[in-house]
Design a protein around this motif. Structure first.
Motif, PDB file in Angstrom:
ATOM      1  N   ARG A 136      -1.659  -1.127   7.986  1.00 11.95           N
ATOM      2  CA  ARG A 136      -2.429  -0.892   6.690  1.00 11.95           C
ATOM      3  C   ARG A 136      -3.501   0.184   6.724  1.00 11.95           C
ATOM      4  NH1 ARG A 136      -6.653  -4.350   3.818  1.00 11.95           N
ATOM      5  NH2 ARG A 136      -7.947  -3.266   5.930  1.00 11.95           N
ATOM      6  N   PHE A 153       0.599  -1.111  -0.057  1.00 15.05           N
ATOM      7  CA  PHE A 153      -0.241  -0.106   0.071  1.00 15.05           C
ATOM      8  C   PHE A 153       0.915   0.932   0.326  1.00 15.05           C
ATOM      9  CE2 PHE A 153       0.904  -1.749   3.758  1.00 15.05           C
ATOM     10  CZ  PHE A 153       1.204  -0.472   4.802  1.00 15.05           C
ATOM     11  N   MET A 207       2.711  -5.520   2.771  1.00 22.58           N
ATOM     12  CA  MET A 207       2.608  -5.740   3.870  1.00 22.58           C
ATOM     13  C   MET A 207       2.976  -7.106   4.334  1.00 22.58           C
ATOM     14  SD  MET A 207      -1.882  -5.455   3.244  1.00 22.58           S
ATOM     15  CE  MET A 207      -2.518  -5.923   4.873  1.00 22.58           C
ATOM     16  N   ALA A 233      -4.607  -0.963  -1.231  1.00 18.63           N
ATOM     17  CA  ALA A 233      -3.580  -2.101  -1.214  1.00 18.63           C
ATOM     18  C   ALA A 233      -3.315  -2.971  -2.479  1.00 18.63           C
ATOM     19  CB  ALA A 233      -4.412  -3.690  -0.108  1.00 18.63           C
TER      20      ALA A 233
END
Length: 296
Positions: free
Chosen positions: A47, A6, A63, A15
Motif C-alpha cells: 500500500r 487503495f 489489500m 485506504a
C-alpha cells in the motif's frame, strides 16, 4: 462489490472501502467466496508503494494477499464449487474482498478440522517461516542446532518458532516483554534483546525479521562459519528467502496444522467492517501472532 483497498500509494489515509466490479475468473484462477483473510506487514508495504516493481498492483487494489473460503468456480479441475480452500491471491489482485481470485497453483484444500483462519495464515507467514527453515538446513544448520529468531512474536516469527521446534531445534526468541508469556507457551527461550539472548548460549542459525543493529548484534552469536542467516528484513545482509508458493508446500503445512504439529495463532479477529482497525493493529508493529479479518 465493496473492498477494503487503495487507489493510490500512500499511508493509512489512502485506504478505505471502495466499490469495484466483482472479479471475473481467468485461466489459472479459483474464485472464492471469502470466509477470512489476514493482515501481513508486507500488505502495508505494498500500500505504501515500497514494493513497486516487485509486487504487481492494479488500481483500485484490495489489500491482502491470502484468504480462505468456499469455491464459487474454478478453472482448475482439482476444485469444485463448495470446496473449502485457501491460498495466495492471483497476481495484481487482493484479498480484502467478499469475492477473491486465488492463484490456482497456490490453492489447496482446507483439511477437515483446521480452522479457516489458520489455513489462511499459511501462504505468507507460515510459508515464509517454512521456506526459511528449509534454506537454513541446506545452509548447514545441524540437526538439533539452536535457532535464534529476531521478532519471534509476530506473524512469521511465531510460526518459525513452532516449525523449528517441530524439526527438533531449540529456539531462542527475541521479542518485547509483552510477548514473553506467548513465547513460553510456544516452548521457546525468551530474550528481550540480543544481549540477553547471548546468556542462553551460542546459536547455530538466525532468522531475522527485524534488521538493523539487532541483526548485526545477532551475527556475533552464530557459532558456524559462514553463519547460516536468513533475513526477511535485510536480505542483502543476511541472505533472503526464496519462496515456494506451491500447492504441495501449502498442503504440507495445512497437514501439519491438522496433525497439531503447529498452529498459526490468531490473536485478533476483526469483522470486515473494521478492516481499517485490523490493518492499524499490524501497522503499529506490536501485534502478536496473526491478525485476521472475518467476512459475514
Amino acid at each position: 462489490m465493496h473492498i477494503f483497498g487503495f487507489d493510490s500509494y500512500g499511508g493509512p489515509d489512502v485506504a478505505g472501502v471502495l466499490d469495484v466490479p466483482a472479479p471475473v475468473p481467468v485461466d489459472g484462477s479459483v474464485l472464492i467466496e471469502t470466509v477470512v483473510t489476514t493482515v501481513n506487514p508486507a500488505d502495508i508495504k505494498v500500500r505504501n508503494g515500497d514494493r513497486q516493481g516487485k509486487f504487481p498492483v492494479t488500481f483500485p487494489m484490495a489489500m491482502g494477499r491470502e484468504a480462505a473460503g468456499r469455491v464459487i468456480t474454478s478453472t482448475d479441475p482439482a476444485f469444485r464449487p463448495g470446496d473449502v480452500v485457501f491460498g495466495g491471491t492471483l497476481a495484481g489482485t487482493g484479498s480484502f474482498a467478499p469475492r477473491v481470485l486465488l492463484d490456482a497453483s497456490q490453492t489447496a484444500a482446507v483439511p477437515v478440522g483446521v480452522p479457516a483462519a489458520e489455513a489462511a495464515s499459511v501462504p505468507v507467514a507460515a510459508g515464509t517461516a517454512w521456506d526459511i527453515l528449509h534454506e537454513l538446513r541446506a545452509d548447514g544448520l545441524p540437526d538439533g542446532g539452536r535457532v535464534l529468531v529476531l521478532g519471534a512474536g509476530g506473524g512469521v516469527g511465531h510460526c518459525a518458532v513452532q516449525l523449528a521446534r517441530h524439526l527438533g531445534h531449540p529456539v531462542t526468541g527475541v521479542a518485547g516483554a509483552a510477548k514473553q508469556e506467548f513465547l513460553g507457551r510456544l516452548d521457546a527461550a525468551w530474550a528481550p534483546t540480543v544481549t540477553d539472548a547471548a546468556t542462553v548460549g551460542p546459536v547455530d542459525a538466525v532468522i531475522d525479521l527485524v534488521g538493523g543493529p539487532v541483526l548485526q548484534d545477532a551475527l556475533a552469536l552464530v557459532a558456524g562459519t559462514p553463519a547460516p542467516v536468513r533475513s526477511v528484513a535485510e536480505p542483502a545482509v543476511g541472505g533472503g528467502v526464496t519462496r515456494r508458493r506451491t500447492r504441495a508446500v501449502f498442503t504440507e503445512l495445512a497437514d501439519l496444522i491438522a496433525a497439531d504439529a503447529f498452529h498459526p495463532v490468531i490473536s485478533a479477529l476483526f469483522p470486515f467492517r473494521d478492516a481499517a482497525a485490523a490493518v492499524a493493529a499490524v501497522e503499529s508493529g506490536h501485534a502478536t501472532g496473526k491478525t485476521a479479518v472475518l467476512f459475514p
